[in-house]
Each structure stands twice: as C-alpha cells, then as structure tokens.
Motif scaffolding. Structure first.
Motif, short mmCIF file in Angstrom:
data_model
loop_
_atom_site.label_atom_id
_atom_site.label_comp_id
_atom_site.label_asym_id
_atom_site.label_seq_id
_atom_site.Cartn_x
_atom_site.Cartn_y
_atom_site.Cartn_z
N GLU A 194 102.29 -39.08 88.86
CA GLU A 194 103.47 -37.93 88.38
C GLU A 194 102.95 -36.54 88.51
N ILE A 195 103.83 -35.56 89.13
CA ILE A 195 103.48 -34.23 89.12
C ILE A 195 104.56 -33.43 88.87
N ALA A 196 104.47 -32.14 88.33
CA ALA A 196 105.56 -31.39 87.76
C ALA A 196 106.56 -30.76 89.06
N LEU A 197 106.02 -30.51 90.01
CA LEU A 197 106.82 -30.30 91.38
C LEU A 197 106.28 -30.93 92.58
N PRO A 198 107.21 -31.11 93.71
CA PRO A 198 106.59 -31.84 94.83
C PRO A 198 105.87 -30.69 95.75
N VAL A 199 104.84 -30.24 95.04
CA VAL A 199 104.15 -29.13 95.75
C VAL A 199 102.68 -29.44 95.40
N ALA A 200 101.92 -29.12 96.39
CA ALA A 200 100.39 -28.85 96.28
C ALA A 200 99.75 -27.57 96.78
N LEU A 201 98.54 -27.16 96.25
CA LEU A 201 98.03 -26.17 96.81
C LEU A 201 97.19 -26.62 97.95
N GLY A 202 97.63 -26.03 99.38
CA GLY A 202 97.07 -27.02 100.34
C GLY A 202 95.50 -26.49 100.72
#
Ligand SMILES: Cc1cc2nc3c(=O)[nH]c(=O)nc-3n(C[C@H](O)[C@H](O)[C@H](O)COP(=O)(O)O)c2cc1C
Length: 390
Positions: A68-76
């Motif tokens: 589970e992550i806080a936003l559907p975003v990752a640092l690429g």
C-alpha cells in the motif's frame, strides 16, 4: 521566487544549475517533438466535471505490487540526479519515503544502491541492458540484498538517443570538462553545495567496473559503449529467473511489446518513451497508453510516465488506463530547486491537485478512476486522422 507549480520549480532549477545539467534534464532527442507531445497531449486530455456527488472524503491510497502506498505515484529513475542537489538521490528518496511513495533508483546514479536503500522506503531499482551480463547479475544481487522491492528493467535504451542540447551545453562533445567547469563557476550556489560538498561525483553503482574513472566524463562514453543492442525478448528469461520479486519492464510503447512482456512473466510495465529522450517522433505516452492498457491491463500492472507535471496529469494517466505513474523531470526540477524540501513540496502539490481533480470529477477512490471521468470517454485517438482526439 514564489513556487506554486512544476513550472516554477523548473524555472528555479534553471536559475540554480549550470547549463549542462539543466539542459541534460530538460532536453530530449533530436527536435524534441515527442518530449513536447508527451506534455501537450497529456494536458489536452479533457476531464469531465461532475458536481454534487458527496466527495467529502478523497482517498489517494492505492496498492502496487502488494504494497500500500500513499499516492499512485513513484519517483522514476533519473540518471546522475546526485548532480542536481548534494547527494541528490538520497534527498529525493527521503522525501518520497516521508510521502509514502516508492523511489526507483537509476543504474547510473551518483549515490549507490546501498547509500540510497537506507533512505528509501519502498525502494525499487532500475537496471539497464549492459553488455557485461555478470555485472548485471551483480547489480541484481546488490539490489536484492539492499532490500529492493521491485526491479525495473529499462528496455528502450539499446543505444542513447541523439541529444542535440547535450552537444551544445558541454555535457558531451569537445572540451566538455572545461565548458562544464566554466559554467559551474557562474553558479556559485550550486558549485559550493553540489560541486564541492556533494562529492564524490562518481557513478556509485558503476565503481566496480569503472573504478576511479567513474566520473561525469566517463558517463556518456560508458552509456554508449556498454549498452547492448543485441538483446532480445528471449534474453530476458534469465533476468526473470535471477529476480524473484516484482519485475517491471520500462519503455513499452506498443501493445505487441506489452504482450511480450506479459509472456516472459513480467509483473508490470511502464508505458514510456524515456521522456522523449530516445526515438523522437514516436507516439506520446498519452496516446500509446489506452491501447496498451486494453491489451494487457487485465493481466499485469500498467504504469505510465512522460509529461506528468501536475496532479491533474496523474489523474489523466489513471483515467487512460494506468494503475500508477512515474514522475521524471518534475521531481528533478524540484530537487534541483530546493533539495529534499522541494521534492516534499512537489509531492504535496501533486496530492492536493489530485484531490481537486477527483473532487470535481466525482470520484473518491483511486480504483474508481477510469475513462468515465474523461470528457471524451469512449472516444479514442484515431491514428489515421492526424493529431486530433476524435
Ligand atoms: C535527466 C533524465 C535522466 C534519466 N535517466 C533515466 C535512467 O537512468 N533510467 C531510466 O530508466 N530512465 C531514465 N530517464 C527517463 C525517466 O525515468 C522517465 O521515463 C521520463 O523522465 C518521464 O518523462 P518526464 O520527465 O517528461 O516526466 C531519465 C529522464 C531524465 C529527464
């Protein structure tokens, strides 16, 4: 200066960085058509405003690869980001961990896997196709030992793209070291913070092969000399066998290739054209994504990147079929402008903009975002009809 958007971070980065570094991040391949299309096609995707739908509680959380992550975003993954701020990969990883999202470390980072893994939670590692397979295997083992939760295997760089700006800026080309040194002297804030206090500037993960020569000069040469254009899909079987965690293939722009990725047992793909830095003239990721999501979205996790500059853009990519996105230049501009605090501010901005977009399109959970929140829902880009959405 007042910073309220990614565009402001970009301008702050431009003021702070020596030209060769700003242009390296900001630029793309050839005439930069695809880079521009990534941004303009995405920002032209029209959202469908809905009102009075009780969206008091907006939940931005999602689950990617079982976490589970806080936003559907990752640092690429972004190469040499340790040159954009002092030990930049670590600063960015700390900001991402505090925001509850993954960091994906590039093969060609300044800080090593081990240095970043201590700060990143969750931590993903990006691997390039390198001629020396034994070295690739070593990197996979190091990533595993360091606790990487996913391996992102980038396949759209068998050779580096033609980056005209780099030749002009001194990033590559004649008298590069001299030109870079002159530019650095003109940016004393950066020169002291990163140029002096941010040492060593070696490519942390490549030290075992490059030794003391793993500096910036060798970076461009090493990319050209060591990337492997002979690789084929069937060569990926050994990577699948060597890595037992989630395997994500980055650099997919065609539904046929997406199916190949599913066939070799990948858990996910990143629909990506490397931010318009490789083959100029290819489709924007905005246009490529819907067909790819339709082809493999039921069988694997589809991520996307390219041109994401706001929380609205994140919501647009999800509506077009992605389950999550990678940020590229957006986080590098923020890192260059204000270090860890900048990346924290950017991620907060993205979350707030996503909340506005979800509130006014009438969805309160990430999984509820689909084409129905687009004004042109159901209508598809018609490649035979030129450049318009129809
Ligand atoms: C300066 C720079 C360096 C990059 N280095 C890598 C890299 O080392 N590995 C990789 O897979 N992608 C790399 N990328 C591509 C990004 O991961 C991502 O696909 C792209 O930046 C997304 O487009 P955007 O910057 O427009 O959002 C790089 C991109 C930039 C701008």
């Amino acid at each position: 200066m007042i910073i309220s958007s990614t565009g402001d971070f970009r301008e702050a980065a431009r003021r702070r960085l020596p030209r060769f570094l700003f242009d390296y991040a900001d630029g793309g391949a050839n005439a930069e058509e695809t880079l521009r299309r990534n941004v303009s096609d995405l920002s032209s995707v029209a959202l469908r405003q809905r009102v009075l739908r009780d969206v008091a509680t907006i939940d931005l959380k999602t689950t990617l690869f079982g976490r589970e992550i806080a936003l559907p975003v990752a640092l690429g993954p972004v190469g040499i980001s340790g040159m954009y701020a002092r030990r930049g990969e670590v600063q960015a990883a700390r900001a991402a961990a505090a925001a509850g999202i993954p960091t994906c470390l590039s093969t060609v980072s300044i800080c090593s896997i081990e240095e970043v893994a201590r700060a990143a939670e969750p931590f993903w590692f990006q691997l390039y196709v390198i001629r020396d397979r034994a070295f690739m295997r070593d990197l996979i083992t190091r990533a595993k030992i360091a606790g990487a939760e996913a391996l992102v295997f980038t396949v759209d760089m068998p050779v580096p793209g033609a980056r005209y700006r780099d030749a002009h800026s001194g990033m590559s080309g004649p008298r590069g070291p001299l030109r870079r040194a002159v530019q650095a002297m003109g940016k004393p804030g950066w020169a002291w913070d990163v140029g002096v206090r941010g040492r060593p500037h070696m490519l942390g993960n490549l030290l075992p092969v490059l030794g003391a020569n793993s500096g910036l000069n060798d970076y461009m040469g090493w990319l050209g000399a060591n990337f492997d254009p002979t690789i084929q899909w069937r060569d990926l079987d050994w990577i699948r066998a060597a890595w037992d965690g989630p395997l994500i293939i980055k650099g997919i722009l065609d539904p046929e290739d997406a199916r190949e990725a599913a066939r070799i047992g990948a858990d996910g793909i990143v629909v990506s054209n490397h931010g318009g830095r490789q083959l100029d003239g290819v489709l924007s990721t905005t246009r490529a994504l819907p067909d790819i999501a339709e082809a493999v979205g039921d069988t694997m996790t589809v991520l996307a990147d390219g041109g994401i500059r706001s929380g609205l853009d994140v919501v647009r990519m999800l509506a077009l079929g992605a389950q999550g996105v990678l940020l590229g230049r957006a986080w590098v501009y923020a890192l260059a402008a204000q270090g860890e605090a900048g990346v924290t501010k950017l991620l907060d901005l993205i979350a707030r903009e996503m909340t506005v977009a979800m509130t006014l399109t009438g969805v309160n959970r990430i999984v509820a975002i689909d084409r129905s929140i687009l004004a042109d829902a159901g209508r598809r880009y018609d490649a035979t009809n030129g450049s318009d959405w129809v």
